[in-house]
Design a protein around this motif. Structure first.
Motif, PDB file in Angstrom:
ATOM      1  N   ALA A  34     -11.826   0.418 -13.344  1.00 40.95           N
ATOM      2  CA  ALA A  34     -10.728   1.204 -13.828  1.00 40.95           C
ATOM      3  C   ALA A  34     -11.211   2.591 -14.355  1.00 40.95           C
ATOM      4  N   GLU A  35     -12.312   2.454 -15.188  1.00 41.78           N
ATOM      5  CA  GLU A  35     -12.714   4.180 -15.692  1.00 41.78           C
ATOM      6  C   GLU A  35     -12.872   4.877 -14.364  1.00 41.78           C
ATOM      7  N   CYS A  58      -2.841   9.561  -8.583  1.00 44.71           N
ATOM      8  CA  CYS A  58      -1.645   8.468  -8.401  1.00 44.71           C
ATOM      9  C   CYS A  58      -2.495   7.176  -7.606  1.00 44.71           C
ATOM     10  N   ALA A  59      -3.498   7.318  -6.738  1.00 42.58           N
ATOM     11  CA  ALA A  59      -4.213   6.320  -6.133  1.00 42.58           C
ATOM     12  C   ALA A  59      -4.992   5.454  -7.364  1.00 42.58           C
ATOM     13  N   ALA A  60      -5.294   6.302  -8.136  1.00 48.79           N
ATOM     14  CA  ALA A  60      -6.164   5.637  -9.397  1.00 48.79           C
ATOM     15  C   ALA A  60      -5.195   4.901 -10.266  1.00 48.79           C
ATOM     16  N   VAL A  61      -3.912   5.409 -10.531  1.00 49.54           N
ATOM     17  CA  VAL A  61      -3.029   4.677 -11.280  1.00 49.54           C
ATOM     18  C   VAL A  61      -2.494   3.284 -10.767  1.00 49.54           C
ATOM     19  N   LYS A  65      -3.126  -0.537 -11.828  1.00 49.29           N
ATOM     20  CA  LYS A  65      -2.144  -1.640 -12.020  1.00 49.29           C
ATOM     21  C   LYS A  65      -2.657  -2.924 -11.302  1.00 49.29           C
ATOM     22  N   GLU A  66      -3.287  -2.734 -10.070  1.00 48.54           N
ATOM     23  CA  GLU A  66      -4.001  -3.863  -9.499  1.00 48.54           C
ATOM     24  C   GLU A  66      -4.969  -4.623  -9.999  1.00 48.54           C
ATOM     25  N   ASN A 108       2.478  -0.435 -17.794  1.00 54.04           N
ATOM     26  CA  ASN A 108       2.498   0.099 -19.096  1.00 54.04           C
ATOM     27  C   ASN A 108       1.001  -0.069 -19.511  1.00 54.04           C
ATOM     28  N   VAL A 109      -0.002  -0.083 -18.668  1.00 49.91           N
ATOM     29  CA  VAL A 109      -1.298  -0.016 -18.866  1.00 49.91           C
ATOM     30  C   VAL A 109      -2.101   1.047 -19.305  1.00 49.91           C
ATOM     31  N   ILE A 110      -1.506   2.383 -19.253  1.00 49.25           N
ATOM     32  CA  ILE A 110      -1.997   3.707 -19.471  1.00 49.25           C
ATOM     33  C   ILE A 110      -1.915   3.853 -20.866  1.00 49.25           C
TER      34      ILE A 110
END
Length: 122
Positions: A34-35, A58-61, A65-66, A108-110
């Motif tokens: 994630a980092e 956006c690919a990172a977001v 989420k995944e 809502n993880v960010i």
């Protein structure tokens, strides 16, 4: 030939990403993954990039989420990203809050601030 401002932007981005390499970017855990992925959004959240880059940030977001399919995973990922944001420093909370919408990813993880209550995520 690249314009001077483009060269400076690339150099600044490389410095930021290089600094992230020293921030426990181990990909042996979901937190490390994630980092590492979310590091692609740091230049936008610190104001170094004017727009969200879909092929990077956006690919990172989506990856974040995944990595967070369960309540416990969402809380852990959020805490991980909150620690990353604390180490990076001057993160624009408004930009962080807008990332899911800008990337069209429902998550809502960010965290949006250093005192974001990750423990409250459902």
């Amino acid at each position: 030939m690249l314009r001077f401002s483009s060269v400076v932007l690339v150099a600044v981005t490389l410095v930021i990403l290089g600094n992230l390499a020293g921030i426990e970017c181990n990909t042996k855990s979901d937190c490390g993954v994630a980092e590492t992925a979310f590091g692609m959004c740091v230049p936008y959240m610190t104001g170094e990039e004017r727009n969200v880059l879909p092929y990077k940030c956006c690919a990172a977001v989506r990856s974040v989420k995944e990595l967070s399919p369960t309540r416990a995973a969402r809380r852990e990922t959020c805490e991980c990203l909150r620690r990353l944001m604390a180490q990076v420093g001057r993160v624009d909370g408004r930009r962080a809050r807008g990332l899911p919408g800008a990337c069209r990813v429902a998550t809502n993880v960010i965290p949006t601030s250093l005192d974001f209550p990750c423990y409250r995520l459902a």
